[in-house]
Design an enzyme around this catalytic site. Sequence first.
Site, mmCIF file in Angstrom:
data_model
loop_
_atom_site.group_PDB
_atom_site.id
_atom_site.type_symbol
_atom_site.label_atom_id
_atom_site.label_comp_id
_atom_site.label_asym_id
_atom_site.label_seq_id
_atom_site.Cartn_x
_atom_site.Cartn_y
_atom_site.Cartn_z
ATOM 1 N N PRO A 113 -29.261 46.624 -72.149
ATOM 2 C CA PRO A 113 -29.880 47.902 -71.784
ATOM 3 C C PRO A 113 -29.920 48.229 -70.297
ATOM 4 C CG PRO A 113 -31.569 46.282 -72.232
ATOM 5 C CD PRO A 113 -30.260 45.610 -72.517
ATOM 6 N N CYS A 114 -28.766 48.545 -69.709
ATOM 7 C CA CYS A 114 -28.747 48.898 -68.289
ATOM 8 C C CYS A 114 -29.504 50.201 -68.022
ATOM 9 C CB CYS A 114 -27.315 48.944 -67.758
ATOM 10 S SG CYS A 114 -26.172 49.927 -68.723
#
EC number: 2.1.1.63
Length: 201
Positions: free
Chosen positions: A165-166
Site C-alpha cells: 500500500p504505497c
Amino acid sequence: MTNTTTAWAWTPYDAPIGPLLLAATGEGLIQVVFHAGPDITERALTRLRGRFGPAVGDGADTPDGADISGISSGSGAPAGPLARLAEAAEQLDAYFAGTLRTFTLPLDWSLTGGFNERVLRELATGVRYGATVGYQDLADRVGEPGAARAVGVAMAANPLPVVVPCHRVVESGGGIGGFGGGLETKRTLLALEGVLPEPLF
C-alpha cells in the site's frame, strides 16, 4: 547461457479506481498496473514477456488475458499462476467492497530488490489498513534514516500497488505526497480506508 522462462499469466481487473492489469507467477502476484488501457497494458506485457517469456495462453484464443472465472484459489493442488490471479482478484474484490483489511496473497518480489524491496516489505507488513506513514518514518524503520528521498523512489517503483500500500505513504508535513496512480486514485484509496473523507463528487 540460455534464458530460462517462468510460468506466468495476466488478467485485466475492473477496479473502482479504473482498469488494472494483474500478473502472477506460481509463487505469487508479481505486478499490478494502474490505468491499464490498451497502450499501457501492451507496454507492461512487453516488459513482462521480456523478463519471463511468453505468458500462459499467449498465442491462444485468449488475447485479453487469462480467464480466471471458476478457478478456485483454495484447492489443495499446488497453485499455478492462474490460481494466484484468481486469489488476487478475490481479495481485491473484498478490499474494494470494504470487507478485507489485510491482504494475505503470496507475493512474488522478482521485480524489485535491494533497498526498494526492504522498504516495500516493511510497508506491506508494518503499515496497517487505515493508517499512514511518512517517508522519513519508513526510512527509519528499515534502518536508513538518511534515505527519506530514496523511500519516495521506492514507492514510485512499487510493482504491487494497492496490495503493497504505497498510497499510505504521505508527507510528514501533512501533505498527501505523490503517487504513481495519480493523486485522485490515492485520495480514493485513502478515503476507502477511512483516512480521508469521501470525495464529494
